[in-house]
Design a protein around this motif. Structure first.
Motif, PDB file in Angstrom:
ATOM      1  N   ARG A  18       0.828  -1.206   0.000  1.00  0.00           N
ATOM      2  CA  ARG A  18       0.000   0.000   0.000  1.00  0.00           C
ATOM      3  C   ARG A  18       0.868   1.264   0.000  1.00  0.00           C
ATOM      4  O   ARG A  18       0.613   2.217  -0.736  1.00  0.00           O
ATOM      5  CB  ARG A  18      -0.918   0.001   1.219  1.00  0.00           C
ATOM      6  N   HIS A  19       1.924   1.258   0.827  1.00  0.00           N
ATOM      7  CA  HIS A  19       2.821   2.426   0.853  1.00  0.00           C
ATOM      8  C   HIS A  19       3.404   2.688  -0.516  1.00  0.00           C
ATOM      9  O   HIS A  19       3.500   3.820  -0.968  1.00  0.00           O
ATOM     10  CB  HIS A  19       3.975   2.202   1.851  1.00  0.00           C
ATOM     11  N   ARG A  20       3.806   1.607  -1.183  1.00  0.00           N
ATOM     12  CA  ARG A  20       4.451   1.788  -2.497  1.00  0.00           C
ATOM     13  C   ARG A  20       3.431   2.234  -3.549  1.00  0.00           C
ATOM     14  O   ARG A  20       3.752   3.006  -4.449  1.00  0.00           O
ATOM     15  CB  ARG A  20       5.175   0.502  -2.918  1.00  0.00           C
ATOM     16  N   GLU A  79       0.846   4.120  -2.965  1.00  0.00           N
ATOM     17  CA  GLU A  79       0.609   5.543  -2.695  1.00  0.00           C
ATOM     18  C   GLU A  79       1.809   6.397  -3.118  1.00  0.00           C
ATOM     19  O   GLU A  79       1.649   7.530  -3.572  1.00  0.00           O
ATOM     20  CB  GLU A  79       0.293   5.751  -1.201  1.00  0.00           C
ATOM     21  N   TRP A  80       2.981   5.835  -2.981  1.00  0.00           N
ATOM     22  CA  TRP A  80       4.205   6.533  -3.420  1.00  0.00           C
ATOM     23  C   TRP A  80       4.130   6.779  -4.935  1.00  0.00           C
ATOM     24  O   TRP A  80       4.389   7.884  -5.427  1.00  0.00           O
ATOM     25  CB  TRP A  80       5.422   5.682  -3.055  1.00  0.00           C
ATOM     26  N   THR A  90       3.062  -1.176  -8.881  1.00  0.00           N
ATOM     27  CA  THR A  90       2.401  -0.064  -8.168  1.00  0.00           C
ATOM     28  C   THR A  90       1.618   0.817  -9.143  1.00  0.00           C
ATOM     29  O   THR A  90       0.558   1.333  -8.803  1.00  0.00           O
ATOM     30  CB  THR A  90       3.450   0.798  -7.442  1.00  0.00           C
ATOM     31  N   SER A  99      -1.804  -5.939  -1.461  1.00  0.00           N
ATOM     32  CA  SER A  99      -2.523  -4.720  -1.088  1.00  0.00           C
ATOM     33  C   SER A  99      -3.793  -4.548  -1.924  1.00  0.00           C
ATOM     34  O   SER A  99      -4.835  -4.136  -1.406  1.00  0.00           O
ATOM     35  CB  SER A  99      -1.602  -3.506  -1.263  1.00  0.00           C
TER      36      SER A  99
END
Ligand code: ADE
Length: 420
Positions: free
Chosen positions: A15-17, A19-20, A54, A87
């Protein structure tokens, strides 16, 4: 919800990636906002077969925001980012069928699982989804509105189907958009291919002879970036125009057989089979690195490499298989099993460039809906206005503004009387 992924616990990192990447995708973000209010895909099912990255995740989320019921399978056995797959399932409720390193049988099982969704639209990268529908899932055809295709290779396959009268629904050729191939193929493949080779090997490119097979948009990018790192780039071609262009861009151009004997790093991006073949392997130097950035893993003749080597490949690093040649003991290193090295050993094209490609995908899918009763069963190019619109939004997002023609200039361009 049905899905098949490596490990759901990887979801938080994924998820972090995702959003990145989203931060670098302003054009797609704008489309997603529009989709959220217009809901163009409400009630429609979309099956996508794409690299699970991503950037693709952001495309899937945008389609979902537009009301689509989306499922995703991998378009290459080695390109899946397992944390992203986790994710998508866990945070976005999008079924994913993809595991990095899956074998060919699992790859097609996953692709068929995506087709079990009974799609109205397919999103393809390499045309495996469309060709499977036409070969073995023909019962799905009646329900289809059409599809979109991401790559040069896929579009070549689709055009062959259309020429044979075999294509049973309209397909949008996203790769034909200028905002796709001029940027994704050139700058995206250029940078990410070198990234994949370097991550896999930690090789110093400076001073090496880098042999780039082909001089299409992808190869141009690879050659440009290899030169930027100080490589001595050699281009091989079969098309005299492209070869001439490579010469005038300042590269050495020669037949592959000559290049084989002097190359340190080999990269193919031609879309054709056995670009690096048995007779080339026989001539290569000890320690040569062999990689591919074309869509399918056919450009390097792997069975020949196997046949010529003493006892098959030895894994010497992640993504590096070493073959010792029987006839001279030279060690040839195959990177990423001959699959797309930028996605196998690195993360694929950066988000900023996929922003334009996937804006094209999203707009192409909407075009299919908007024109659903007018389209024939053939391959369509993305309308020029869409290209212009994507480029304009991208420039705006980068804070770059351009001039417009004055009324006098418009009149001049539209007149034929003015001259010497
Ligand atoms: N093809 C090349 N790079 C990609 C990426 N980052 N995401 C999806 N498809 C790709």
């Amino acid at each position: 919800m049905d899905f098949d992924i490596k490990n759901i616990d990887l979801a938080p990192g994924g998820r972090h990636r995702i959003e990145w990447a989203e931060q670098e995708m302003p054009v797609l973000r704008g489309i997603q906002q529009q989709f959220t209010s217009d809901r163009p895909f409400a009630g429609l099912r979309i099956s996508a077969c794409m690299h699970v990255t991503t950037e693709t995740a952001n495309l899937m989320v945008s389609l979902q925001a537009g009301g689509a019921d989306v499922v995703l399978s991998a378009s290459n056995p080695l390109s899946t980012q397992d944390d992203v797959a986790a994710s998508l399932v866990s945070h976005y409720e999008i079924p994913v069928y993809a595991i990095k390193g899956e074998d060919n049988e699992t790859y097609f099982k996953h692709l068929n699982a995506a087709l079990d969704h009974n799609p109205h639209i397919v999103m393809d990268d390499g045309a495996d989804l469309v060709s499977t529908i036409h070969k073995s899932r023909r019962n799905l055809i009646d329900n289809m509105i059409g599809g979109t295709e991401e790559t040069t290779t896929g579009i070549i396959r689709l055009r062959a189907m259309a020429a044979d009268g075999a294509l049973q629904f309209p397909m949008m050729a996203v790769n034909d958009a200028l905002t796709k191939h001029m940027f994704d193929n050139r700058y995206g493949t250029g940078q990410s291919t070198i990234d994949g080779i370097v991550r896999a090997t930690n090789v110093l490119v400076a001073g090496k002879n880098v042999v780039v097979a082909g001089y299409g948009w992808c190869s141009r990018g690879i050659a440009m970036r290899a030169r930027g790192l100080g490589g001595n780039v050699i281009v091989t071609e079969i098309d005299p125009l492209k070869a001439l262009e490579a010469v005038m861009d300042g590269y050495r151009v020669m037949p592959m057989m000559e290049a084989a004997a002097i190359g340190d790093i080999f990269v193919s991006a031609t879309g054709d089979i056995h670009v690096f073949d048995e007779h080339h392997f026989m001539a290569m130097k000890d320690g040569a690195l062999l990689s591919n950035s074309g869509h399918f893993d056919v450009e390097i003749n792997k069975p020949a490499l196997e046949k010529l080597s003493t006892n098959g490949p030895k894994r010497v690093r992640p993504f590096v298989e070493q073959y010792t040649m029987k006839h001279n003991g030279h060690r040839l290193n195959l990177l990423g099993e001959g699959r797309l090295i930028n996605l196998a050993a690195a993360e694929g094209h950066p988000a900023s460039v996929m922003d334009m490609s996937f804006a094209g995908q999203a707009m192409a899918a909407k075009y299919l809906i908007d024109n659903k009763d007018k389209l024939e069963n053939r391959v369509y190019t993305i309308p020029q206005e869409v290209d212009q619109e994507i480029a304009r939004i991208k420039l705006d997002a980068m804070g770059i503004y351009i001039d417009t023609l004055t009324a006098e200039q418009v009149a001049y361009l539209n007149s034929w009387e003015e001259g010497t």
